[in-house]
Enzyme design. Structure first.
Site, PDB file in Angstrom:
ATOM      1  N   LYS A 216       0.837  -1.185   0.000  1.00 21.41           N
ATOM      2  CA  LYS A 216       0.000   0.000   0.000  1.00 21.41           C
ATOM      3  C   LYS A 216       0.881   1.247   0.000  1.00 21.41           C
ATOM      4  O   LYS A 216       1.894   1.318   0.715  1.00 21.41           O
ATOM      5  CB  LYS A 216      -0.908   0.006   1.229  1.00 21.41           C
ATOM      6  CG  LYS A 216      -1.880  -1.168   1.266  1.00 21.41           C
ATOM      7  CD  LYS A 216      -2.902  -1.093   0.156  1.00 21.41           C
ATOM      8  CE  LYS A 216      -3.922  -2.226   0.272  1.00 21.41           C
ATOM      9  NZ  LYS A 216      -5.029  -2.076  -0.698  1.00 21.41           N
ATOM     10  N   ASP A 244      -0.520   0.086  -4.496  1.00 21.25           N
ATOM     11  CA  ASP A 244      -1.946   0.409  -4.442  1.00 21.25           C
ATOM     12  C   ASP A 244      -2.128   1.678  -3.624  1.00 21.25           C
ATOM     13  O   ASP A 244      -1.830   1.709  -2.432  1.00 21.25           O
ATOM     14  CB  ASP A 244      -2.698  -0.755  -3.801  1.00 21.25           C
ATOM     15  CG  ASP A 244      -4.213  -0.571  -3.792  1.00 21.25           C
ATOM     16  OD1 ASP A 244      -4.684   0.501  -4.218  1.00 21.25           O
ATOM     17  OD2 ASP A 244      -4.912  -1.496  -3.345  1.00 21.25           O
ATOM     18  N   GLU A 270      -2.046   0.775  -8.613  1.00 21.14           N
ATOM     19  CA  GLU A 270      -3.468   0.479  -8.514  1.00 21.14           C
ATOM     20  C   GLU A 270      -4.226   1.644  -7.892  1.00 21.14           C
ATOM     21  O   GLU A 270      -3.739   2.277  -6.948  1.00 21.14           O
ATOM     22  CB  GLU A 270      -3.619  -0.774  -7.654  1.00 21.14           C
ATOM     23  CG  GLU A 270      -5.036  -1.255  -7.438  1.00 21.14           C
ATOM     24  CD  GLU A 270      -5.041  -2.558  -6.645  1.00 21.14           C
ATOM     25  OE1 GLU A 270      -6.052  -2.827  -5.968  1.00 21.14           O
ATOM     26  OE2 GLU A 270      -4.036  -3.302  -6.696  1.00 21.14           O
ATOM     27  N   GLU A 302     -11.597  -2.422  -8.288  1.00 19.84           N
ATOM     28  CA  GLU A 302     -12.214  -3.035  -7.114  1.00 19.84           C
ATOM     29  C   GLU A 302     -13.434  -2.270  -6.622  1.00 19.84           C
ATOM     30  O   GLU A 302     -14.305  -2.844  -5.978  1.00 19.84           O
ATOM     31  CB  GLU A 302     -11.207  -3.204  -5.977  1.00 19.84           C
ATOM     32  CG  GLU A 302     -10.750  -1.926  -5.311  1.00 19.84           C
ATOM     33  CD  GLU A 302      -9.793  -2.206  -4.154  1.00 19.84           C
ATOM     34  OE1 GLU A 302     -10.246  -2.161  -3.003  1.00 19.84           O
ATOM     35  OE2 GLU A 302      -8.604  -2.463  -4.415  1.00 19.84           O
ATOM     36  N   ASP A 325     -14.190  -7.213  -9.277  1.00 26.35           N
ATOM     37  CA  ASP A 325     -14.540  -7.553  -7.908  1.00 26.35           C
ATOM     38  C   ASP A 325     -15.809  -8.393  -7.961  1.00 26.35           C
ATOM     39  O   ASP A 325     -16.758  -8.056  -8.672  1.00 26.35           O
ATOM     40  CB  ASP A 325     -14.768  -6.292  -7.077  1.00 26.35           C
ATOM     41  CG  ASP A 325     -15.028  -6.604  -5.613  1.00 26.35           C
ATOM     42  OD1 ASP A 325     -14.083  -6.518  -4.815  1.00 26.35           O
ATOM     43  OD2 ASP A 325     -16.179  -6.925  -5.268  1.00 26.35           O
ATOM     44  N   HIS A 352      -9.589  -8.501  -7.916  1.00 28.75           N
ATOM     45  CA  HIS A 352      -9.381  -7.972  -6.577  1.00 28.75           C
ATOM     46  C   HIS A 352      -9.903  -8.981  -5.568  1.00 28.75           C
ATOM     47  O   HIS A 352     -10.964  -9.566  -5.743  1.00 28.75           O
ATOM     48  CB  HIS A 352     -10.144  -6.650  -6.418  1.00 28.75           C
ATOM     49  CG  HIS A 352     -10.330  -6.232  -4.995  1.00 28.75           C
ATOM     50  ND1 HIS A 352     -11.562  -6.222  -4.370  1.00 28.75           N
ATOM     51  CD2 HIS A 352      -9.445  -5.808  -4.067  1.00 28.75           C
ATOM     52  CE1 HIS A 352     -11.426  -5.804  -3.128  1.00 28.75           C
ATOM     53  NE2 HIS A 352     -10.158  -5.551  -2.917  1.00 28.75           N
TER      54      HIS A 352
END
Length: 432
Positions: A216, A244, A270, A302, A325, A352
């Site tokens: 992240k 992400d 992402e 997602e 998703d 995702h």
């Protein structure tokens, strides 16, 4: 077989305290609006949608508001005209106003639709991936609502893609049975984890066979780069490192930050900006291509609300990876549309996952995509997060960084009764 009743459970797991799932914008208690479709034959269909804690009660209420579209229907009736059934939920003449086809209402639709498909797969005695892969082309096409996407994908084009996917299917299935499906792990790099934990988790994941990992970003830029350097130092130059940002950056901010993060050779960035900003994603995609010589691409999906958003992302050349998703959108029917759109535009699908049960769901979708639609494993991976699988009767199985094929009938969505009882909000023992 008739659906006689719909039960809805508010199930929440206390994950926030440990920082599991933490990113630049979310820190929550992984939760599920869990749906059970009871039938007069004693077989139960299970489905859910994933939420992040507070607000799960709202999604539960939305499922109850939509449940009358399912109760009293037979499975044969539903699948005789699957688009009509799907539209009965997405185009409810009053509840549609709360969407349309987005947000809480659409997620509740997904929970019910997925439960219906789980029921169908259980009745057929097949895992969901096999049920879908073995359906005739005309049945698969008839399951997709092409309204609002025919300017990008027509039923005839979808049929041609699915027919082509029959060629070599047995060979692809044999390879997946032998080797499993490629995966990457996000468990090493939650934003709330300290550096020592990131290093230790990365080292352990590499030792377990993972050669693609995601971290992240979206905190302080210097912190993001420091943590990225830690992970890269542990996995070496050849393993894949994905990032992400969870929508936290503005467009220009994303480009600036990726110019610095390009040092560690990211495979994708992402959700670099707001999920609905199609043109912003397109501009970032062009920029990161230039910054990295084409080595990095933009990934998102997602929280993409529906097939129309995906259509526009693809038409604008805004993404190099589509992240479907399983329950943000309207269930299996809409995911089929999205997978087919990705194939039409030549963009790989990397679902995702994580949360509660998303890994269980999307493994089926990725396998179906490979067997009947995308056919290539080039650039294809399924996200894996090592949380909460023990609460499902048919949990995911991995080996050396790859998903193993699910074998039990259904969509792997059935939760253990004791888990429901323990974590039900607000009266389960964990929450009292």
């Amino acid at each position: 077989m008739t659906v006689t009743a719909v039960d809805v459970h508010d199930v929440r797991f206390p994950t926030a305290a440990a920082g599991d799932g933490s990113d630049a914008i979310n820190r929550g208690d992984y939760s599920a609006t869990y749906v059970e479709l009871h039938t007069d034959a004693g077989v139960t269909g299970a489905g859910f949608t994933f939420t992040n804690g507070r607000g799960n009660e709202i999604t539960c209420a939305a499922v109850r508001a939509l449940a009358h579209h399912v109760t009293g229907r037979t499975v044969a009736e539903i699948f005789a005209d699957p688009v009509a059934f799907w539209r009965s939920l997405t185009a409810d003449v009053q509840l549609r106003w709360l969407g349309p086809e987005k947000g809480v209402i659409h997620m509740a639709t997904g929970a019910l639709v997925n439960a219906v498909w789980d029921l169908r797969a259980k009745l057929a005695g097949k895992p969901m991936w096999r049920l879908l892969a073995e359906l005739p082309t005309d049945e698969l096409v008839a399951s997709v609502d092409f309204r609002h996407i025919t300017d990008a994908l027509t039923p005839d084009e979808a049929g041609a893609i699915l027919d082509k996917g029959l060629v070599g299917l047995d060979d692809r299935l044999a390879a997946l049975t032998r080797d499993g499906f490629p995966s990457y792990t996000t468990s090493v790099g939650w934003l709330g984890y300290p550096d020592d934990k990131v290093r230790a988790l990365t080292r352990a994941a590499y030792a377990q066979g993972w050669r693609a990992m995601k971290m992240k970003v979206g905190g302080a830029p210097a912190d993001d780069l420091r943590r990225a350097r830690i992970i890269r130092s542990e996995i070496g130059p050849d393993a894949l490192l994905m990032m992400d940002a969870n929508q936290v950056w503005d467009v220009d901010e994303a480009i600036t930050n990726m110019a610095a993060l390009a040092e560690v050779d990211p495979y994708w960035i992402e959700e670099p900006t707001h999920a609905d900003d199609i043109l912003g994603h397109a501009r970032i995609a062009r920029a990161v291509t230039d910054l990295t010589g084409g080595r990095c691409r933009v990934a998102t999906g997602e929280v993409a609300a529906n097939r129309v958003i995906f259509k526009q992302l693809l038409q604008a050349e805004a993404i190099g990876v589509m992240q479907i998703d399983a329950c943000r959108v309207g269930g299996v029917n809409e995911v089929l549309a999205e997978i087919l759109l990705a194939a039409k535009f030549g963009v790989p699908v990397c679902p995702h996952a994580g949360g509660v049960g998303l890994c269980e769901y999307v493994q089926h979708l990725a396998v179906f995509d490979h067997l009947r639609v995308g056919t290539s494993l080039d650039g294809r991976m399924v996200e894996y997060v090592d949380h909460l699988h023990e609460h499902f009767t048919d949990p995911v199985r991995t080996r050396h960084g790859r998903y193993l094929l699910p074998e039990a009938p259904g969509y792997s969505a059935t939760m253990k009764p004791e888990s429901i009882a323990t974590y039900r909000f607000p009266d389960g023992p964990v929450w009292r």
